[in-house]
Design a protein around this motif. Structure first.
Motif, PDB file in Angstrom:
ATOM      1  N   LYS A  10       1.602   6.602  -7.055  1.00 16.33           N
ATOM      2  CA  LYS A  10       0.537   7.517  -7.451  1.00 16.33           C
ATOM      3  C   LYS A  10       0.942   8.973  -7.260  1.00 16.33           C
ATOM      4  O   LYS A  10       0.644   9.817  -8.100  1.00 16.33           O
ATOM      5  N   LYS A  51       0.833  -1.206   0.000  1.00 14.31           N
ATOM      6  CA  LYS A  51       0.000   0.000   0.000  1.00 14.31           C
ATOM      7  C   LYS A  51       0.867   1.255   0.000  1.00 14.31           C
ATOM      8  O   LYS A  51       0.559   2.239  -0.670  1.00 14.31           O
ATOM      9  N   PHE A  73      -5.734   0.116  -4.628  1.00 17.29           N
ATOM     10  CA  PHE A  73      -5.102  -1.121  -4.186  1.00 17.29           C
ATOM     11  C   PHE A  73      -6.218  -2.101  -3.856  1.00 17.29           C
ATOM     12  O   PHE A  73      -6.982  -1.876  -2.919  1.00 17.29           O
ATOM     13  N   ALA A  80       2.137   1.704  -3.447  1.00 18.69           N
ATOM     14  CA  ALA A  80       1.079   2.199  -4.329  1.00 18.69           C
ATOM     15  C   ALA A  80       0.915   3.700  -4.166  1.00 18.69           C
ATOM     16  O   ALA A  80       0.820   4.441  -5.154  1.00 18.69           O
ATOM     17  N   LYS A  81       0.913   4.172  -2.935  1.00 14.72           N
ATOM     18  CA  LYS A  81       0.754   5.603  -2.691  1.00 14.72           C
ATOM     19  C   LYS A  81       1.940   6.384  -3.248  1.00 14.72           C
ATOM     20  O   LYS A  81       1.772   7.461  -3.825  1.00 14.72           O
ATOM     21  N   LYS A 107      -3.272  -6.193  -5.607  1.00 14.81           N
ATOM     22  CA  LYS A 107      -2.858  -5.626  -6.890  1.00 14.81           C
ATOM     23  C   LYS A 107      -2.909  -4.110  -6.783  1.00 14.81           C
ATOM     24  O   LYS A 107      -3.791  -3.558  -6.138  1.00 14.81           O
ATOM     25  N   ILE A 108      -1.944  -3.464  -7.427  1.00 13.84           N
ATOM     26  CA  ILE A 108      -1.983  -2.009  -7.546  1.00 13.84           C
ATOM     27  C   ILE A 108      -2.529  -1.698  -8.931  1.00 13.84           C
ATOM     28  O   ILE A 108      -1.999  -2.181  -9.932  1.00 13.84           O
ATOM     29  N   ILE A 138      -3.214   1.366 -11.486  1.00 11.01           N
ATOM     30  CA  ILE A 138      -2.889   2.758 -11.785  1.00 11.01           C
ATOM     31  C   ILE A 138      -3.635   3.171 -13.044  1.00 11.01           C
ATOM     32  O   ILE A 138      -3.615   2.445 -14.042  1.00 11.01           O
ATOM     33  N   GLY A 158      -5.469   5.884  -8.748  1.00  6.03           N
ATOM     34  CA  GLY A 158      -5.299   4.442  -8.736  1.00  6.03           C
ATOM     35  C   GLY A 158      -5.876   3.870  -7.466  1.00  6.03           C
ATOM     36  O   GLY A 158      -6.440   4.589  -6.634  1.00  6.03           O
TER      37      GLY A 158
END
Length: 107
Positions: free
Chosen positions: A67, A60, A76, A63-64, A80-81, A83, A74
């Motif tokens: 982004k 996570k 999570f 992911a951040k 899976k991420i 985007i 996007g």
């Protein structure tokens, strides 16, 4: 007179720091490659990252970070991420710079 001398004149009691502190991320690196693939959903392109087998909180955070660096939306979901947009090349270089192994899947 350079900029530092001018600042010393304005703030004589200020002590200069040695080096700026760089923030280190404690994301667990894995042996298996992260899979970076491209899909279209409802006619819009998305980039999907999957295959990370570390902690969910680390994924996570990753992911951040992706982004914010790309300034895109996007989410999570289901380990899976997702985007918004086709950013496979940029994401792959970012992950390689962090030390991850990345595998490109699809066209």
């Amino acid at each position: 007179m350079d900029f530092k001398d001018q600042l010393k004149n304005l703030f004589p009691e200020h002590k200069e720091s040695e080096e700026p502190v760089k923030e280190k991320s404690n994301i667990w690196l894995q042996e298996d490659p992260i899979i970076c693939k491209y899909e279209k959903r409802k006619g819009k392109p998305i980039t999907i990252l999957e295959g990370y087998n570390g902690a969910t909180s680390d994924f996570k955070i990753l992911a951040k970070e992706i982004k914010t660096k790309l300034s895109v939306g996007g989410s999570f979901k289901d380990d899976k991420i997702i985007i918004q947009g086709d950013f496979r090349d940029k994401i792959m270089t970012m992950l390689k710079d962090k030390g991850f192994k990345v595998k490109r899947v699809g066209g």
